[in-house]
Structure formats: structure tokens, C-alpha cells
Write a protein that holds these residues in place. Structure first.
Motif, PDB file in Angstrom:
ATOM      1  N   ALA A 122       0.860  -1.194   0.000  1.00 29.12           N
ATOM      2  CA  ALA A 122       0.000   0.000   0.000  1.00 29.12           C
ATOM      3  C   ALA A 122       0.893   1.240   0.000  1.00 29.12           C
ATOM      4  CB  ALA A 122      -0.919  -0.001   1.214  1.00 29.12           C
ATOM      5  N   ARG A 123       0.461   2.270  -0.716  1.00 29.02           N
ATOM      6  CA  ARG A 123       1.351   3.392  -1.001  1.00 29.02           C
ATOM      7  C   ARG A 123       0.632   4.720  -0.830  1.00 29.02           C
ATOM      8  NH1 ARG A 123       5.942   3.641  -4.164  1.00 29.02           N
ATOM      9  NH2 ARG A 123       5.660   1.408  -4.550  1.00 29.02           N
ATOM     10  N   THR A 124       1.380   5.709  -0.350  1.00 29.54           N
ATOM     11  CA  THR A 124       0.958   7.102  -0.404  1.00 29.54           C
ATOM     12  C   THR A 124       1.913   7.808  -1.347  1.00 29.54           C
ATOM     13  OG1 THR A 124       0.092   7.099   1.856  1.00 29.54           O
ATOM     14  CG2 THR A 124       0.608   9.231   0.887  1.00 29.54           C
ATOM     15  N   GLY A 125       1.385   8.370  -2.432  1.00 34.44           N
ATOM     16  CA  GLY A 125       2.223   8.967  -3.462  1.00 34.44           C
ATOM     17  C   GLY A 125       2.993  10.180  -2.973  1.00 34.44           C
ATOM     18  N   LEU A 126       3.941  10.619  -3.779  1.00 32.98           N
ATOM     19  CA  LEU A 126       4.844  11.712  -3.420  1.00 32.98           C
ATOM     20  C   LEU A 126       4.061  12.994  -3.158  1.00 32.98           C
ATOM     21  CD1 LEU A 126       7.873  12.355  -3.118  1.00 32.98           C
ATOM     22  CD2 LEU A 126       7.831  13.108  -5.516  1.00 32.98           C
ATOM     23  N   HIS A 127       4.290  13.567  -1.967  1.00 39.19           N
ATOM     24  CA  HIS A 127       3.570  14.762  -1.538  1.00 39.19           C
ATOM     25  C   HIS A 127       4.390  15.466  -0.464  1.00 39.19           C
ATOM     26  CE1 HIS A 127       2.657  11.928   1.650  1.00 39.19           C
ATOM     27  NE2 HIS A 127       2.273  12.951   2.418  1.00 39.19           N
ATOM     28  N   CYS A 128       4.004  16.683  -0.146  1.00 46.42           N
ATOM     29  CA  CYS A 128       4.571  17.369   1.014  1.00 46.42           C
ATOM     30  C   CYS A 128       3.430  17.927   1.848  1.00 46.42           C
ATOM     31  CB  CYS A 128       5.543  18.481   0.602  1.00 46.42           C
ATOM     32  SG  CYS A 128       4.801  19.871  -0.273  1.00 46.42           S
ATOM     33  N   ASP A 129       3.622  17.931   3.160  1.00 44.37           N
ATOM     34  CA  ASP A 129       2.597  18.398   4.092  1.00 44.37           C
ATOM     35  C   ASP A 129       2.874  19.833   4.502  1.00 44.37           C
ATOM     36  OD1 ASP A 129       1.163  15.860   4.348  1.00 44.37           O
ATOM     37  OD2 ASP A 129       2.983  15.155   5.349  1.00 44.37           O
ATOM     38  N   LEU A 130       1.829  20.528   4.928  1.00 39.55           N
ATOM     39  CA  LEU A 130       1.941  21.932   5.323  1.00 39.55           C
ATOM     40  C   LEU A 130       2.399  22.095   6.761  1.00 39.55           C
ATOM     41  CD1 LEU A 130      -1.262  23.454   3.675  1.00 39.55           C
ATOM     42  CD2 LEU A 130       0.968  22.955   2.659  1.00 39.55           C
ATOM     43  N   LEU A 131       2.424  21.001   7.531  1.00 34.07           N
ATOM     44  CA  LEU A 131       2.886  21.039   8.913  1.00 34.07           C
ATOM     45  C   LEU A 131       3.982  19.997   9.115  1.00 34.07           C
ATOM     46  CD1 LEU A 131      -0.510  21.269  10.859  1.00 34.07           C
ATOM     47  CD2 LEU A 131       1.111  23.131  10.434  1.00 34.07           C
ATOM     48  N   ASP A 132       4.813  20.219  10.130  1.00 34.54           N
ATOM     49  CA  ASP A 132       5.810  19.229  10.512  1.00 34.54           C
ATOM     50  C   ASP A 132       5.109  17.951  10.973  1.00 34.54           C
ATOM     51  OD1 ASP A 132       7.600  21.241  10.029  1.00 34.54           O
ATOM     52  OD2 ASP A 132       8.358  21.368  12.075  1.00 34.54           O
ATOM     53  N   ASN A 133       5.828  16.828  10.853  1.00 32.15           N
ATOM     54  CA  ASN A 133       5.252  15.534  11.197  1.00 32.15           C
ATOM     55  C   ASN A 133       6.277  14.698  11.953  1.00 32.15           C
ATOM     56  OD1 ASN A 133       3.799  13.135  11.312  1.00 32.15           O
ATOM     57  ND2 ASN A 133       4.118  12.623   9.156  1.00 32.15           N
ATOM     58  N   LEU A 134       5.878  14.133  13.077  1.00 29.24           N
ATOM     59  CA  LEU A 134       6.635  13.085  13.753  1.00 29.24           C
ATOM     60  C   LEU A 134       5.847  11.792  13.580  1.00 29.24           C
ATOM     61  CD1 LEU A 134       7.915  14.791  17.031  1.00 29.24           C
ATOM     62  CD2 LEU A 134       9.324  13.770  15.237  1.00 29.24           C
ATOM     63  N   ALA A 182       7.168  19.173 -11.883  1.00 31.09           N
ATOM     64  CA  ALA A 182       6.261  18.042 -11.640  1.00 31.09           C
ATOM     65  C   ALA A 182       5.225  18.342 -10.580  1.00 31.09           C
ATOM     66  CB  ALA A 182       7.071  16.813 -11.247  1.00 31.09           C
ATOM     67  N   GLU A 183       4.968  19.605 -10.257  1.00 26.76           N
ATOM     68  CA  GLU A 183       3.948  19.921  -9.263  1.00 26.76           C
ATOM     69  C   GLU A 183       2.555  19.642  -9.827  1.00 26.76           C
ATOM     70  OE1 GLU A 183       5.415  23.991  -8.755  1.00 26.76           O
ATOM     71  OE2 GLU A 183       5.533  23.556  -6.598  1.00 26.76           O
ATOM     72  N   SER A 184       1.724  18.979  -9.037  1.00 30.51           N
ATOM     73  CA  SER A 184       0.362  18.649  -9.452  1.00 30.51           C
ATOM     74  C   SER A 184      -0.595  19.764  -9.031  1.00 30.51           C
ATOM     75  CB  SER A 184      -0.070  17.328  -8.802  1.00 30.51           C
ATOM     76  OG  SER A 184      -1.437  17.058  -9.055  1.00 30.51           O
ATOM     77  N   ARG A 185      -1.657  19.945  -9.796  1.00 35.35           N
ATOM     78  CA  ARG A 185      -2.698  20.904  -9.442  1.00 35.35           C
ATOM     79  C   ARG A 185      -3.844  20.227  -8.694  1.00 35.35           C
ATOM     80  NH1 ARG A 185      -4.242  24.598 -14.496  1.00 35.35           N
ATOM     81  NH2 ARG A 185      -5.331  25.663 -12.786  1.00 35.35           N
ATOM     82  N   LYS A 186      -3.728  18.949  -8.451  1.00 31.58           N
ATOM     83  CA  LYS A 186      -4.778  18.237  -7.735  1.00 31.58           C
ATOM     84  C   LYS A 186      -4.919  18.812  -6.328  1.00 31.58           C
ATOM     85  CE  LYS A 186      -6.472  13.542  -6.920  1.00 31.58           C
ATOM     86  NZ  LYS A 186      -6.240  12.114  -7.194  1.00 31.58           N
ATOM     87  N   TYR A 187      -6.145  19.006  -5.909  1.00 33.55           N
ATOM     88  CA  TYR A 187      -6.412  19.666  -4.631  1.00 33.55           C
ATOM     89  C   TYR A 187      -6.334  18.693  -3.475  1.00 33.55           C
ATOM     90  CZ  TYR A 187      -8.979  21.983  -0.872  1.00 33.55           C
ATOM     91  OH  TYR A 187      -9.348  22.510   0.335  1.00 33.55           O
ATOM     92  N   TRP A 228      -4.433  19.733   3.063  1.00 30.73           N
ATOM     93  CA  TRP A 228      -3.276  19.929   3.927  1.00 30.73           C
ATOM     94  C   TRP A 228      -1.963  19.471   3.307  1.00 30.73           C
ATOM     95  CZ3 TRP A 228      -2.896  22.757   8.262  1.00 30.73           C
ATOM     96  CH2 TRP A 228      -4.079  23.116   8.904  1.00 30.73           C
ATOM     97  N   ALA A 229      -1.951  19.228   1.992  1.00 33.49           N
ATOM     98  CA  ALA A 229      -0.730  18.752   1.346  1.00 33.49           C
ATOM     99  C   ALA A 229      -0.641  19.308  -0.072  1.00 33.49           C
ATOM    100  CB  ALA A 229      -0.696  17.229   1.318  1.00 33.49           C
ATOM    101  N   ARG A 230       0.557  19.208  -0.652  1.00 33.33           N
ATOM    102  CA  ARG A 230       0.788  19.485  -2.061  1.00 33.33           C
ATOM    103  C   ARG A 230       1.274  18.190  -2.696  1.00 33.33           C
ATOM    104  NH1 ARG A 230      -1.951  22.493  -0.567  1.00 33.33           N
ATOM    105  NH2 ARG A 230      -1.842  24.740  -0.326  1.00 33.33           N
ATOM    106  N   LEU A 231       0.889  17.948  -3.943  1.00 27.81           N
ATOM    107  CA  LEU A 231       1.114  16.660  -4.576  1.00 27.81           C
ATOM    108  C   LEU A 231       2.049  16.780  -5.768  1.00 27.81           C
ATOM    109  CD1 LEU A 231      -2.611  15.468  -4.612  1.00 27.81           C
ATOM    110  CD2 LEU A 231      -0.956  15.324  -2.739  1.00 27.81           C
ATOM    111  N   SER A 232       2.667  15.653  -6.108  1.00 24.33           N
ATOM    112  CA  SER A 232       3.561  15.567  -7.259  1.00 24.33           C
ATOM    113  C   SER A 232       2.909  14.744  -8.362  1.00 24.33           C
ATOM    114  CB  SER A 232       4.882  14.920  -6.843  1.00 24.33           C
ATOM    115  OG  SER A 232       5.685  14.604  -7.967  1.00 24.33           O
ATOM    116  N   LEU A 233       3.226  15.089  -9.594  1.00 22.20           N
ATOM    117  CA  LEU A 233       2.721  14.327 -10.734  1.00 22.20           C
ATOM    118  C   LEU A 233       3.452  13.005 -10.921  1.00 22.20           C
ATOM    119  CD1 LEU A 233       2.416  17.250 -13.325  1.00 22.20           C
ATOM    120  CD2 LEU A 233       0.513  16.023 -12.264  1.00 22.20           C
ATOM    121  N   VAL A 234       4.647  12.896 -10.365  1.00 19.55           N
ATOM    122  CA  VAL A 234       5.463  11.697 -10.560  1.00 19.55           C
ATOM    123  C   VAL A 234       5.845  11.118  -9.199  1.00 19.55           C
ATOM    124  CG1 VAL A 234       6.377  12.565 -12.740  1.00 19.55           C
ATOM    125  CG2 VAL A 234       7.635  13.003 -10.618  1.00 19.55           C
TER     126      VAL A 234
END
Length: 275
Positions: free
Chosen positions: A131-143, A166-171, A174-180
Motif C-alpha cells: 500500500a502506497r501514499t504517493g509523493l507529496h509534502c505536508d503543510l505542517l511538521d510531522n513526527l 512536476a507539481e500537481s494541481r490536484k487539490y 493539507w498537502a501538495r502533490l507531485s505528478l510523478v
């Protein structure tokens, strides 16, 4: 993974290290938690076997968003059975386990991880191998605390996706997504932007806000994420996210392309439980 470097480890307390704002793994920092020592899949399934749960089908970060439903007992009961390679995997993401079962808080010692005075929000990721969560970045720090199983994180510097166009426009709220994916992004690049780390039960990983990361389960597993930050930072970002969410609900932002609606057919249906 020749373009990925091993992520550095630290013996410093996570609450102190987060001031450096550099991703780091803290080996066995939560190994003494009762949740790490005592939890099992049968135990979690028994908490409320008939509880309805919403599952993400496939990789919603880079694919069409699809949801399906099950019950907690049925879903967790299937996790240890290996699915065929061509089977679409389902993932119980962003599940508020501690809200559903407050008594489980006694099995965690989260307070010792976070700097004082921060606002925190937790969620669990429960899923099968692959199971996978695709490449993304979060708007807050995470532990992130690995409670059960083994999970791999591939990380990239905050500017890596933008430099690749490769930035995605998908909404996503709380995160920003990558196309790849991470491996495609790293292919042929040797400038040290990319890191990899495998988490074992009891390991804690610090992922600063805006660091890109892709996550895959190497075995069935349970991960607890604690998103956090100083009060002023969290509240300001919350206000900004809520403003964007109002536009999204009105169909003015991310319409037909988001992580919170089911787009498995021509209708954009609001997913149950979405904020």
C-alpha cells in the motif's frame, strides 16, 4: 536505489532536534510504548469489528481518487493475506484511531516527542504490504511513529519537485502533490536531494513541513502521524486551509480533481467524513 542516500539517524530527543528542521530518524525512540510492544492486528480488529471505515483504493495522490467501504474487523482481518500483484490495494488512511477509541491513548507516550507549547493532531495509516501514499509534502511538521510492521519513506528536498516541473494541481487540503513518484523524480539526478529510510516498530521519523515524501508498506503495518507546530503557525495555516476549503466546496477550486471526492465515475461525490 543508487540516487537515494540513507537518511541520517540521531540519538537526540526528537523534541530538541525538530528545531534544526532537517529530516531525521530516531531509532527505537518509541520502542517502550505499550502500543509497540502489545498491539496486534487481531487486537485492533476486535476493538469494534462492525465499525464502518472508508478506504482509499490505489494511489490517490497520482491516480483518480477512489473510495470503498468496509468494516474495521473485516478490513484488518484481511491485512495479513497477500493480495495478487494486479489487485487494487485499499488503505485505511488518516484514520482517527484515538478519537474512536480514547482508551488507546494510554498505550502511547506521544507527549515526550513534541516540543512544549505546540499544537498537535494525530492520525493513523493502517494498510497491507505494498500500500502506497504517493509523493507529496505536508503543510505542517510531522513526527511519524511506526507502531507495527515495516514502512519505507523516500524523501526529497522542498525544491526538488518544482525544479522538475512536476507539481500537481490536484487539490488536497493539507498537502501538495507531485505528478510523478519519487524514483522517477530522482532518476538521473546525483545532487543529493533524495533520501530513503525504512522504519521498524518503535522508530520515529521527523519530516519537516514542505519536504516531499513517498511512503510504501514493506509489510502490513500501522503508522501514527503527529502533525504539529507552534500555535501561531498552526492557526495561520488552519485559517488559510479553511479559506481554500470554502472555495473547494463551492466548486471554485480543485473541482473534479481532488483527494477528498470520489472520482471513480463521472460524478464528483463528497466522501463521507471529509472535512
Amino acid at each position: 536505489m543508487p540516487t537515494f542516500r540513507p537518511l541520517p539517524a540521531s540519538e537526540e530527543a526528537p523534541a530538541h532536534h525538530v528545531r534544526t528542521r532537517t529530516p531525521t530518524v530516531f531509532r527505537a525512540a518509541a520502542a517502550s510504548w505499550p502500543a509497540v510492544k502489545d498491539w496486534s492486528f487481531p487486537y485492533l480488529a476486535s476493538l469494534d469489528p462492525g465499525l464502518p471505515v472508508q478506504l482509499v483504493a490505489g494511489n490517490r495522490e497520482t491516480e483518480r481518487t477512489r473510495f470503498t467501504t468496509s468494516t474495521l474487523g473485516s478490513y484488518i482481518g484481511r491485512l495479513t493475506h497477500e493480495a495478487p500483484q494486479d489487485h487494487v490495494l485499499t488503505y485505511l488512511k488518516e484514520f482517527d484511531l484515538l478519537k474512536k477509541f480514547p482508551r488507546l491513548r494510554a498505550d502511547l507516550r506521544s507527549r515526550e516527542l513534541f516540543p512544549p507549547g505546540t499544537i498537535r493532531s494525530s492520525a493513523t495509516w493502517i494498510g497491507p504490504a505494498r500500500a502506497r501514499t504517493g509523493l507529496h509534502c505536508d503543510l505542517l511538521d510531522n513526527l511519524a511513529v511506526q507502531l507495527m510492521g515495516t514502512k519505507r519513506f523516500c524523501l526529497a528536498h522542498p525544491g526538488a519537485v518544482k525544479r522538475a516541473g512536476a507539481e500537481s494541481r490536484k487539490y488536497d487540503a493539507w498537502a501538495r502533490l507531485s505528478l510523478v513518484g519519487a524514483e522517477e523524480l530522482a532518476a538521473g539526478r546525483e545532487h543529493g536531494d533524495f533520501f530513503v529510510v525504512d522504519l521498524e516498530p518503535g522508530d520515529v521519523l521527523y519530516v519537516p513541513a514542505y519536504w516531499w515524501h513517498e511512503v510504501v508498506n514493506l509489510t502490513p503495518g500501522v503508522l501514527l502521524s503527529g502533525f504539529f507546530g507552534p500555535r501561531t503557525r498552526v492557526l495561520s495555516r488552519w485559517a488559510w486551509v479553511q479559506a481554500r476549503e470554502c472555495l473547494h466546496r463551492a466548486g471554485l477550486l480543485g473541482r473534479g480533481d481532488c483527494t477528498c471526492h470520489d472520482h471513480s465515475d463521472s460524478r464528483a461525490r463528497r466522501s463521507p467524513g471529509s472535512a
